[in-house]
Design a protein around this motif. Structure first.
Motif, short mmCIF file in Angstrom:
data_model
loop_
_atom_site.label_atom_id
_atom_site.label_comp_id
_atom_site.label_asym_id
_atom_site.label_seq_id
_atom_site.Cartn_x
_atom_site.Cartn_y
_atom_site.Cartn_z
N GLN A 130 -1.42 -4.39 4.71
CA GLN A 130 -2.07 -4.75 3.45
C GLN A 130 -2.57 -3.50 2.74
O GLN A 130 -2.49 -3.39 1.51
CB GLN A 130 -3.23 -5.71 3.71
CG GLN A 130 -2.82 -7.14 4.00
CD GLN A 130 -2.32 -7.88 2.78
OE1 GLN A 130 -2.40 -7.39 1.66
NE2 GLN A 130 -1.77 -9.07 2.99
N ALA A 131 -3.11 -2.56 3.50
CA ALA A 131 -3.59 -1.31 2.92
C ALA A 131 -2.44 -0.54 2.27
O ALA A 131 -2.60 0.04 1.19
CB ALA A 131 -4.27 -0.46 3.99
N ARG A 132 -1.29 -0.53 2.92
CA ARG A 132 -0.11 0.13 2.36
C ARG A 132 0.31 -0.54 1.06
O ARG A 132 0.68 0.12 0.08
CB ARG A 132 1.05 0.10 3.35
CG ARG A 132 0.90 1.07 4.52
CD ARG A 132 1.99 0.80 5.55
NE ARG A 132 3.31 0.84 4.96
CZ ARG A 132 4.41 0.35 5.55
NH1 ARG A 132 4.29 -0.24 6.74
NH2 ARG A 132 5.58 0.43 4.95
N ALA A 133 0.26 -1.87 1.04
CA ALA A 133 0.66 -2.62 -0.15
C ALA A 133 -0.32 -2.38 -1.31
O ALA A 133 0.08 -2.39 -2.48
CB ALA A 133 0.76 -4.10 0.16
N CYS A 134 -1.60 -2.18 -0.97
CA CYS A 134 -2.65 -1.99 -1.99
C CYS A 134 -2.84 -0.53 -2.39
O CYS A 134 -3.82 -0.20 -3.07
CB CYS A 134 -3.99 -2.52 -1.47
SG CYS A 134 -4.06 -4.30 -1.21
N LEU A 135 -1.93 0.32 -1.98
CA LEU A 135 -2.13 1.76 -2.14
C LEU A 135 -2.44 2.15 -3.58
O LEU A 135 -3.42 2.86 -3.85
CB LEU A 135 -0.87 2.50 -1.65
CG LEU A 135 -1.02 3.98 -1.33
CD1 LEU A 135 -2.07 4.19 -0.26
CD2 LEU A 135 0.32 4.55 -0.87
N PHE A 136 -1.64 1.67 -4.52
CA PHE A 136 -1.85 2.04 -5.92
C PHE A 136 -3.12 1.41 -6.48
O PHE A 136 -3.92 2.07 -7.14
CB PHE A 136 -0.63 1.65 -6.75
CG PHE A 136 -0.78 2.01 -8.21
CD1 PHE A 136 -1.03 3.31 -8.60
CD2 PHE A 136 -0.67 1.04 -9.19
CE1 PHE A 136 -1.18 3.64 -9.94
CE2 PHE A 136 -0.80 1.36 -10.53
CZ PHE A 136 -1.05 2.66 -10.91
N GLY A 137 -3.30 0.12 -6.22
CA GLY A 137 -4.50 -0.56 -6.71
C GLY A 137 -5.77 0.04 -6.12
O GLY A 137 -6.78 0.20 -6.82
N GLY A 138 -5.73 0.37 -4.84
CA GLY A 138 -6.89 0.98 -4.19
C GLY A 138 -7.21 2.34 -4.79
O GLY A 138 -8.39 2.69 -4.98
N PHE A 139 -6.17 3.11 -5.06
CA PHE A 139 -6.37 4.43 -5.69
C PHE A 139 -7.02 4.28 -7.05
O PHE A 139 -7.98 4.99 -7.38
CB PHE A 139 -5.03 5.14 -5.82
CG PHE A 139 -5.06 6.37 -6.69
CD1 PHE A 139 -5.56 7.57 -6.22
CD2 PHE A 139 -4.61 6.32 -8.00
CE1 PHE A 139 -5.61 8.70 -7.02
CE2 PHE A 139 -4.65 7.43 -8.81
CZ PHE A 139 -5.15 8.63 -8.32
N LEU A 140 -6.52 3.34 -7.84
CA LEU A 140 -7.03 3.15 -9.20
C LEU A 140 -8.48 2.70 -9.19
O LEU A 140 -9.32 3.22 -9.94
CB LEU A 140 -6.15 2.12 -9.92
CG LEU A 140 -6.07 2.19 -11.45
CD1 LEU A 140 -5.56 3.56 -11.89
CD2 LEU A 140 -5.16 1.10 -11.97
N LEU A 141 -8.81 1.75 -8.32
CA LEU A 141 -10.18 1.25 -8.25
C LEU A 141 -11.12 2.33 -7.74
O LEU A 141 -12.25 2.48 -8.25
CB LEU A 141 -10.24 0.02 -7.34
CG LEU A 141 -11.56 -0.75 -7.32
CD1 LEU A 141 -11.88 -1.29 -8.71
CD2 LEU A 141 -11.49 -1.91 -6.32
N SER A 142 -10.69 3.09 -6.75
CA SER A 142 -11.52 4.19 -6.24
C SER A 142 -11.79 5.23 -7.32
O SER A 142 -12.91 5.75 -7.43
CB SER A 142 -10.82 4.86 -5.04
OG SER A 142 -10.63 3.95 -3.99
N LEU A 143 -10.78 5.50 -8.13
CA LEU A 143 -10.93 6.46 -9.22
C LEU A 143 -11.97 5.99 -10.24
O LEU A 143 -12.78 6.79 -10.74
CB LEU A 143 -9.57 6.66 -9.90
CG LEU A 143 -9.35 7.94 -10.70
CD1 LEU A 143 -9.50 9.17 -9.80
CD2 LEU A 143 -7.96 7.91 -11.33
N MET A 144 -11.97 4.71 -10.51
CA MET A 144 -12.95 4.15 -11.45
C MET A 144 -14.37 4.31 -10.93
O MET A 144 -15.29 4.68 -11.67
CB MET A 144 -12.65 2.67 -11.70
CG MET A 144 -11.35 2.41 -12.43
SD MET A 144 -10.98 0.64 -12.52
CE MET A 144 -9.35 0.67 -13.28
#
Length: 260
Positions: free
Chosen positions: A16-30
């Protein structure tokens, strides 16, 4: 048996973490740029946009993302930007982006398309990583008609009756027999697809609350101070996520199990 269950739970989380890689990056950046943003001369929104583009290129170069998945992101970026232009127009003003930006069109900073693309990216990646299979999946022509109606309703409900509850009912009628099979480790698990979609929509709603808290965008009731996003938005995210899922089904292979 206990060790096997623990291992499977761990593998599920890693995938799941691999699948969320882009979304997680974007949210962390915010979140990070709300509390710490030392870059001078570049607006925060533009920094998020450029970082998202660079991150996408890195995923492609490292082959953590496929060309098909990148295509999904492009499609969603276009579809989302069109909707954003309408929703943020002065006449509608469903939400606003309070900060300045250079990369944008009208009231929409360009990074916003990536927020929707993150959903499409997740679905495309989780589809591949968990090797999705289905049973009882409806005819794709019917699903396409449904998601076109869902997309149009995001626009038309401002002028005529809102039919989102009717669309939700049609969704249940089409998919109540559909089961999704996903490979966690060595064997497949299954879940009613309607339940799976609800869990994803719930996760997106939580992420939306975090994003509005970081002032990335705000709803009218949040202008004077942050408040939780109304739970009713779960319906909107559920339908939008369904739209994403059906679009991905036309790009990825739809593996349907034969009835036994």
């Amino acid at each position: 048996m206990a060790l096997k269950s623990i291992r499977e739970f761990w593998v599920f989380g890693v995938k799941q973490a691999r699948a969320c890689l882009f979304g997680g990056f974007l949210l962390s950046l915010m979140v990070i740029t709300k509390y710490w943003y030392p870059v001078e001369g570049i607006h925060r929104y533009d920094f998020i946009f450029l970082s998202a583009v660079l991150f996408q290129l890195c995923l492609l170069v490292t082959k953590l993302e496929t060309i098909k998945e990148a295509l999904v992101i492009v499609v969603f970026h276009i579809v989302a930007t069109i909707m954003e232009l309408f929703k943020t127009s002065d006449a509608i003003a469903s939400w606003t982006y309070p900060e300045e930006y250079y990369f944008g069109i009208a009231n929409v900073p360009l990074f916003t398309g990536f927020m929707y693309s993150a959903v499409g990216s997740y679905i495309a990646r989780v589809w591949r990583i968990f090797q999705f299979e289905f049973s009882g999946y409806p005819a794709q022509k019917r699903t396409l008609v449904l998601v076109v109606a869902i997309y149009l309703n995001f626009f038309t409900h401002h002028y005529i009756i809102d039919i989102r509850w009717a669309l939700l009912g049609v969704t249940v009628l089409l998919f109540y027999r559909t089961t999704i099979y996903f490979r966690v480790d060595s064997s497949y698990r299954r879940m009613p697809i309607l339940l799976g979609w609800f869990l994803v929509a719930l996760f997106i709603w939580i992420a939306e609350n975090i994003a509005t808290y970081t002032n990335v965008w705000i709803y009218p009731n949040q202008v004077s101070g942050w408040q939780w996003v109304a739970p009713e938005k779960l319906i909107s995210w559920y339908l939008l996520m369904l739209l994403s899922f059906v679009l991905v089904s036309f790009i990825n292979r739809l593996r349907v199990r034969s009835p036994r």
